[in-house]
Scaffold this motif. Structure first.
Motif, PDB file in Angstrom:
ATOM      1  N   ARG A 173      64.796  38.494  70.749  1.00  0.00           N
ATOM      2  CA  ARG A 173      64.695  39.900  71.163  1.00  0.00           C
ATOM      3  C   ARG A 173      63.654  40.631  70.321  1.00  0.00           C
ATOM      4  O   ARG A 173      62.811  41.361  70.837  1.00  0.00           O
ATOM      5  CB  ARG A 173      66.074  40.539  71.018  1.00  0.00           C
ATOM      6  CG  ARG A 173      66.176  41.885  71.604  1.00  0.00           C
ATOM      7  CD  ARG A 173      67.611  42.382  71.524  1.00  0.00           C
ATOM      8  NE  ARG A 173      67.500  43.820  71.339  1.00  0.00           N
ATOM      9  CZ  ARG A 173      68.446  44.583  70.893  1.00  0.00           C
ATOM     10  NH1 ARG A 173      69.616  44.064  70.567  1.00  0.00           N
ATOM     11  NH2 ARG A 173      68.269  45.856  70.760  1.00  0.00           N
ATOM     12  N   HIS A 174      63.705  40.427  69.005  1.00  0.00           N
ATOM     13  CA  HIS A 174      62.796  41.113  68.083  1.00  0.00           C
ATOM     14  C   HIS A 174      61.333  40.827  68.415  1.00  0.00           C
ATOM     15  O   HIS A 174      60.531  41.743  68.607  1.00  0.00           O
ATOM     16  CB  HIS A 174      63.095  40.692  66.640  1.00  0.00           C
ATOM     17  CG  HIS A 174      62.223  41.362  65.632  1.00  0.00           C
ATOM     18  ND1 HIS A 174      62.598  42.533  65.013  1.00  0.00           N
ATOM     19  CD2 HIS A 174      60.995  41.055  65.151  1.00  0.00           C
ATOM     20  CE1 HIS A 174      61.628  42.914  64.191  1.00  0.00           C
ATOM     21  NE2 HIS A 174      60.649  42.024  64.260  1.00  0.00           N
ATOM     22  N   PHE A 175      60.980  39.555  68.456  1.00  0.00           N
ATOM     23  CA  PHE A 175      59.577  39.175  68.648  1.00  0.00           C
ATOM     24  C   PHE A 175      59.123  39.246  70.110  1.00  0.00           C
ATOM     25  O   PHE A 175      57.982  38.948  70.422  1.00  0.00           O
ATOM     26  CB  PHE A 175      59.308  37.795  68.050  1.00  0.00           C
ATOM     27  CG  PHE A 175      59.350  37.800  66.540  1.00  0.00           C
ATOM     28  CD1 PHE A 175      58.365  38.444  65.807  1.00  0.00           C
ATOM     29  CD2 PHE A 175      60.377  37.173  65.857  1.00  0.00           C
ATOM     30  CE1 PHE A 175      58.399  38.466  64.416  1.00  0.00           C
ATOM     31  CE2 PHE A 175      60.419  37.181  64.460  1.00  0.00           C
ATOM     32  CZ  PHE A 175      59.428  37.839  63.741  1.00  0.00           C
ATOM     33  N   LEU A 176      60.033  39.686  70.982  1.00  0.00           N
ATOM     34  CA  LEU A 176      59.643  39.984  72.359  1.00  0.00           C
ATOM     35  C   LEU A 176      59.592  41.497  72.581  1.00  0.00           C
ATOM     36  O   LEU A 176      59.647  41.985  73.701  1.00  0.00           O
ATOM     37  CB  LEU A 176      60.577  39.291  73.357  1.00  0.00           C
ATOM     38  CG  LEU A 176      60.328  37.792  73.480  1.00  0.00           C
ATOM     39  CD1 LEU A 176      61.444  37.102  74.254  1.00  0.00           C
ATOM     40  CD2 LEU A 176      58.974  37.507  74.123  1.00  0.00           C
ATOM     41  N   GLY A 177      59.493  42.250  71.462  1.00  0.00           N
ATOM     42  CA  GLY A 177      59.230  43.675  71.549  1.00  0.00           C
ATOM     43  C   GLY A 177      60.433  44.570  71.717  1.00  0.00           C
ATOM     44  O   GLY A 177      60.290  45.751  72.034  1.00  0.00           O
ATOM     45  N   ASP A 178      61.633  44.039  71.453  1.00  0.00           N
ATOM     46  CA  ASP A 178      62.849  44.848  71.544  1.00  0.00           C
ATOM     47  C   ASP A 178      63.639  44.704  70.244  1.00  0.00           C
ATOM     48  O   ASP A 178      64.736  44.166  70.229  1.00  0.00           O
ATOM     49  CB  ASP A 178      63.683  44.406  72.748  1.00  0.00           C
ATOM     50  CG  ASP A 178      64.882  45.309  72.990  1.00  0.00           C
ATOM     51  OD1 ASP A 178      64.880  46.460  72.511  1.00  0.00           O
ATOM     52  OD2 ASP A 178      65.827  44.855  73.670  1.00  0.00           O
ATOM     53  N   PRO A 179      63.043  45.191  69.126  1.00  0.00           N
ATOM     54  CA  PRO A 179      63.695  44.991  67.821  1.00  0.00           C
ATOM     55  C   PRO A 179      64.898  45.905  67.639  1.00  0.00           C
ATOM     56  O   PRO A 179      65.034  46.923  68.324  1.00  0.00           O
ATOM     57  CB  PRO A 179      62.588  45.374  66.839  1.00  0.00           C
ATOM     58  CG  PRO A 179      61.798  46.408  67.578  1.00  0.00           C
ATOM     59  CD  PRO A 179      61.803  45.949  69.009  1.00  0.00           C
ATOM     60  N   ALA A 180      65.751  45.520  66.708  1.00  0.00           N
ATOM     61  CA  ALA A 180      66.829  46.405  66.291  1.00  0.00           C
ATOM     62  C   ALA A 180      66.192  47.679  65.733  1.00  0.00           C
ATOM     63  O   ALA A 180      65.074  47.630  65.201  1.00  0.00           O
ATOM     64  CB  ALA A 180      67.686  45.711  65.236  1.00  0.00           C
TER      65      ALA A 180
END
Length: 171
Positions: free
Chosen positions: A74-81
């Motif tokens: 999720r993070h490295f696909l542009g949806d980080p925490a």
């Protein structure tokens, strides 16, 4: 298109904590950041020797702590925490490198990650604590999405810091 490699490596010799590392076209992302910020730092770091400046450039960033990036996909696909979006940087900014002190948020490298069905693009790199620097001269880096996702799901595990193992750019 560029090629990306995701890596994990120990935070230091005495630690079992791992960091995320990234290579683009075989070059550590910290080297790309060093090249992009060299002239900017030169203006601020006038008292140091050239070798001290080079050390600062290569050690200004480190990888992000694996245990803090709970969902790397999720993070490295542009949806980080939310904690990884940077200080006032907006929802489209994702931290891809942290500070070498161990607290990633003290000196993060932020980028905008844009996803299409075919590609993943990293662009608009910036340092949130040097707004006057503006967008850094890095990228955009465009990756084939299938290869990007494959690299992300199977990171290479290294026994030490990639810069030190590489030897070519060791701090």
């Amino acid at each position: 298109m560029q090629r990306i490699e995701f890596l994990t490596y120990p935070a230091d010799d005495a630690s079992s904590n791992l960091l995320w590392g990234i290579r683009i076209d075989g070059v550590d992302l910290r080297v790309h950041a060093a090249e992009a910020t060299r002239d900017l730092w030169r203006r601020e770091y006038m008292d140091g020797s050239p070798s001290e400046l080079e050390r600062l450039l290569l050690t200004q960033h480190d990888g992000l702590p694996v245990e803090e990036v709970a969902d790397a996909g999720r993070h490295f696909l542009g949806d980080p925490a939310p904690q990884f979006t940077g200080a006032g940087a907006g929802p489209c900014s994702t931290a891809v490198l942290g500070c070498s002190c161990g607290l990633w948020g003290c000196w993060p490298l932020l980028t905008t990650i844009t996803i299409t069905p075919e590609t993943v693009t990293w662009s608009a790199f910036r340092q949130p604590f040097r707004k006057e620097w503006g967008e850094l001269p890095m990228g955009p880096y465009v990756f084939a999405r299938p290869a990007y996702e494959a690299a992300l799901t199977a990171p290479t595990r290294l026994t030490g810091d990639p810069l030190e193992l590489d030897g070519e750019h060791a701090p």
